[in-house]
Every structure is written in C-alpha cells, then in structure tokens.
Write a protein that holds these residues in place. Structure first.
Motif, PDB file in Angstrom:
ATOM      1  N   THR A   1       0.818  -1.220   0.000  1.00  0.00           N
ATOM      2  CA  THR A   1       0.000   0.000   0.000  1.00  0.00           C
ATOM      3  C   THR A   1       0.847   1.262   0.000  1.00  0.00           C
ATOM      4  N   TYR A   2       2.103   1.156   0.409  1.00  0.00           N
ATOM      5  CA  TYR A   2       3.011   2.294   0.361  1.00  0.00           C
ATOM      6  C   TYR A   2       4.417   1.765   0.121  1.00  0.00           C
ATOM      7  N   ILE A   3       5.133   2.389  -0.808  1.00  0.00           N
ATOM      8  CA  ILE A   3       6.476   1.927  -1.153  1.00  0.00           C
ATOM      9  C   ILE A   3       7.488   2.755  -0.370  1.00  0.00           C
ATOM     10  N   THR A   4       8.087   2.149   0.638  1.00  0.00           N
ATOM     11  CA  THR A   4       9.044   2.870   1.475  1.00  0.00           C
ATOM     12  C   THR A   4      10.444   2.901   0.863  1.00  0.00           C
ATOM     13  N   ASP A   5      10.746   1.924  -0.008  1.00  0.00           N
ATOM     14  CA  ASP A   5      12.074   1.860  -0.629  1.00  0.00           C
ATOM     15  C   ASP A   5      11.982   2.187  -2.117  1.00  0.00           C
ATOM     16  N   MET A   6      11.329   3.313  -2.432  1.00  0.00           N
ATOM     17  CA  MET A   6      11.106   3.689  -3.825  1.00  0.00           C
ATOM     18  C   MET A   6      12.396   3.768  -4.643  1.00  0.00           C
ATOM     19  N   PRO A   7      13.502   4.316  -4.131  1.00  0.00           N
ATOM     20  CA  PRO A   7      14.724   4.332  -4.942  1.00  0.00           C
ATOM     21  C   PRO A   7      15.139   2.939  -5.415  1.00  0.00           C
ATOM     22  N   ASP A   8      15.041   1.949  -4.534  1.00  0.00           N
ATOM     23  CA  ASP A   8      15.409   0.578  -4.922  1.00  0.00           C
ATOM     24  C   ASP A   8      14.441   0.020  -5.964  1.00  0.00           C
ATOM     25  N   LYS A   9      13.168   0.316  -5.803  1.00  0.00           N
ATOM     26  CA  LYS A   9      12.174  -0.198  -6.743  1.00  0.00           C
ATOM     27  C   LYS A   9      12.357   0.433  -8.133  1.00  0.00           C
ATOM     28  N   ILE A  10      12.650   1.734  -8.169  1.00  0.00           N
ATOM     29  CA  ILE A  10      12.900   2.388  -9.455  1.00  0.00           C
ATOM     30  C   ILE A  10      14.166   1.825 -10.089  1.00  0.00           C
ATOM     31  N   ALA A  11      15.199   1.626  -9.295  1.00  0.00           N
ATOM     32  CA  ALA A  11      16.468   1.115  -9.818  1.00  0.00           C
ATOM     33  C   ALA A  11      16.292  -0.233 -10.493  1.00  0.00           C
ATOM     34  N   ASP A  12      15.389  -1.049  -9.975  1.00  0.00           N
ATOM     35  CA  ASP A  12      15.214  -2.412 -10.472  1.00  0.00           C
ATOM     36  C   ASP A  12      14.275  -2.490 -11.674  1.00  0.00           C
ATOM     37  N   ALA A  13      13.555  -1.427 -11.967  1.00  0.00           N
ATOM     38  CA  ALA A  13      12.485  -1.476 -12.971  1.00  0.00           C
ATOM     39  C   ALA A  13      12.997  -1.177 -14.381  1.00  0.00           C
TER      40      ALA A  13
END
Length: 384
Positions: free
Chosen positions: A245-257
C-alpha cells in the motif's frame, strides 16, 4: 542560516521538501518543517528534522467550510508567528498545498523573505495567492501555466528536488533486458494510490502474449481497499506480483524497474527522469487545473513516456503500449535515455543555492545562473 520549509500533506509536496532539507542540513544549516497531520505521518521523511503541525484550512463545501477554513488559517498564522519568534529565522520556503498558506502569511507579516517552489507545470492555487509577496519563485518546468509574466524576473528554473538515492540512479544504465530476461514493471499511483491502476493493469498484462507474459515481474502499489482484489487477480493470471500500500524503498524499486506505469504527479516524474526510466503515464483527470497532464507533456514530448488519458486507459491500450516497448530491447533503452534527457537530478542543490542567496539578501537570479533559468518562457503556458 535557519530555514523553515512549509509543505502540504501529500507526497507531492513533502518529498521535494525532504530532499531540500537533506541538502540544507548537509551544508550545516538549521531546518524545520511546518505541515499538517497528514504530512507528519508520511513514513521515511523528515526523521531528523523538527516537525511542527499547525492548523491549516482548506476551502470547499459551502459557506460553513469557508468560515472554518478562515479560522484555521488565522490560528495557523498566529502559531507560525509564535514559532518564528522563538529563534532567528532567515527564510521560509513554501512547497504549496493549503498547510503551507498560514506559514507563509506569517513570514510575510514578520518581513521574513519567502521562496515558493512549484512542483507542477501549473502554478498551484496557494502559490498563485502568494506569488506577489515572494522573493523568488522556483519552478520544476521551463513552461509553467498560470504564472504571470510580471513574475519572470524572480522566477528560477531549478527542477523538482529528489532524494539523493534517486538522483544517483541516472549515473547507471537501465537494467539489462533482452528477449529472454524478465521484464520488471513498477506500478505506482503516488502517495494516495490509484484504483484505476489496480483495475486496468492486471487485465492489460493478462492480454500480453505468453512469451512476454511469462517473463513479467511486477511490483505494484495499491490502495488499501483494493489490494486483496488485485492480489487475487494476479494469482488467477499466474503473474508474480509484489503488492504493497506504500512503497518505502522507492529508490530501490525504481532502480530495479525496466518500465514504470504511474500517475503523472510531479515527484513521480521528477524521480523517473532523474533516474532515466521509461514510463506509461495516466494523468489524474480530476487534478486541479489538470496539472498532471501538463506535468507529463515534457517527458512525453521527449519520448521518455507514453501518455494515456484515463478515459482511454483500457487493458487493450495498455497491452499495446507495453508490447511496443518490449518487443525491441533497444526501444526500452532509447526511451530510458530520452527520459533521462529531461531529468534535473541536481534540483535539490540548485534550490539550496537559491535559498542561500535569498537568505543572504541577494538577488534571486545571479550572473552565471542563466543556464538554469528560463523566466522568459514562463508566460501562462505560452513560450516567448
């Protein structure tokens, strides 16, 4: 130097304020935040900064609502003045949103210089009300609708500040992708979530050809009311998906996408372009002044994003766009490079430079800053 940041209670206002706070603290300055109860509860932000929650009114709903809003603004202004008198304050930076309004009014009444930062490609209502009193107006885009030509001389293009972890992502290439590698897709509706993404995206992914569908790896942010239904639908389709429901580690998620499907909020676009990630953007149709459509135009024009208006955002339309990008690995790489080309990863630094100048009583646009300013293009959305 002591700086107060005043920001509304959504991620779109709070994230850039957080990024500026980190830059100012790294320079040794004192920083405090004024916001509302919503802003104070957003996880992962301002954990090492004093946070002051003040009353702030929001108009709407009729005369009674207006009266309550005025009362809240008066109370918030009074409390902000009391706060400001408790220490030597050099400058207040407003990031828009109704919670910022009384804080900036208090600063003006005490003759404390103010800076407005506009994250969107349309000047927000609060910033429009306060633009005349501000010492400087910092913009995220070189074309900003509803910004009067009279303010051009104090307008500075800095970009939209992003967290340092995100700014560094643009230095690395897009994760490797070929005809056999997994296709990693991040779906986010911003800090408030977006039900339409939960409804359309799983169905669109289910329409992809088997060779591509079986390589999908999904990370999706959902509204709390939607997450169970979305999880069940992904399970039926046999698509692996990590939901939250909320992405707390957005930098990591963007890096992996490899690809991001998202609303067109200002912070989302700032992070995608700083990192160099291609996107499919679905602007929120009820956003004030349709600012999300305006936000998306620069990235879409550059070729870093495909923009789909929400009425046209169907599973079939989404599947076509994903296939067009994924059928040629070079297409994703090209879109990533074009996204990066309009990014402004140094926005926090440039805005902090402006804060230093205003806090030190200098002109907002010094000699040598011309490459980072474009006041002549900010004329009610019509480039000069």
């Amino acid at each position: 130097m002591n700086v107060i940041l005043a920001a509304g209670g959504t991620g779109g206002h709070m994230v850039p304020a957080h990024a500026l706070a980190a830059e100012l603290k790294a320079r040794g300055y004192g920083v405090g935040l004024v916001t509302d109860a919503r802003g104070a509860k957003i996880p992962g932000l301002f954990e090492d900064v004093p946070v002051h929650v003040l009353p702030a009114g929001r108009t709407g709903g009729g005369p009674l609502s207006w009266l309550k809003a005025v009362g809240s603004v008066i109370a918030g202004r009074r409390e902000a003045k009391k706060l400001y008198r408790s220490f030597r304050l050099d400058v207040v930076v407003g990031f828009g949103g109704y919670p910022a309004f009384p804080s900036l009014l208090a600063a003006s009444s005490l003759k404390v210089p103010t800076i407005l930062h506009e994250q969107n490609a349309v000047l927000g209502r609060v910033n429009r009300l306060l633009a005349g009193e501000a010492e400087a107006i910092a913009t995220a885009y070189d074309q900003v609708d509803r910004l009067k030509p009279a303010y051009a001389k104090k307008t500075v293009l800095v970009g939209n500040p992003v967290r340092e972890e995100v700014a560094r992502l643009g230095e690395a290439p897009l994760p490797p992708f070929d005809d056999y590698a997994p296709l990693k897709i991040l779906i986010t509706g911003g800090s408030q979530g977006a039900t339409i993404l939960g409804q359309v995206v799983p169905e669109g992914l289910g329409l992809l050809g088997p060779s591509l569908r079986h390589r999908l790896q999904i990370v999706q942010q959902c509204r709390p009311d939607d997450i169970d239904q979305v999880r069940a639908r992904y399970a039926e389709l046999g698509i692996p998906a990590e939901l939250m429901t909320y992405i707390t580690d957005m930098p990591d998620k963007i890096a992996d996408a490899h690809l991001v499907i998202a609303r067109a909020g200002a912070s989302t676009i700032a992070e995608l372009t700083a990192a160099g990630r291609p996107a499919i953007l679905v602007p929120l149709p009820i956003a004030t002044d349709d600012h999300q459509t305006a936000n998306a135009r620069e990235m879409a024009k550059a070729g870093g994003a495909r923009m789909i208006p929400q009425p046209e955002f169907t599973p079939e339309a989404l599947a076509r766009q994903i296939e067009a990008l994924a059928q040629d690995p070079q297409a994703l790489a090209n879109a990533a490079a074009r996204s990066l080309s309009v990014g402004r990863p140094n926005a926090a630094r440039d805005l902090a430079d402006l804060v230093e100048r205003i806090g030190g009583g200098l002109s907002p646009i010094p000699v040598g800053l011309a490459a980072r300013t474009a006041p002549e293009t900010v004329t009610n959305g019509v480039p000069a």
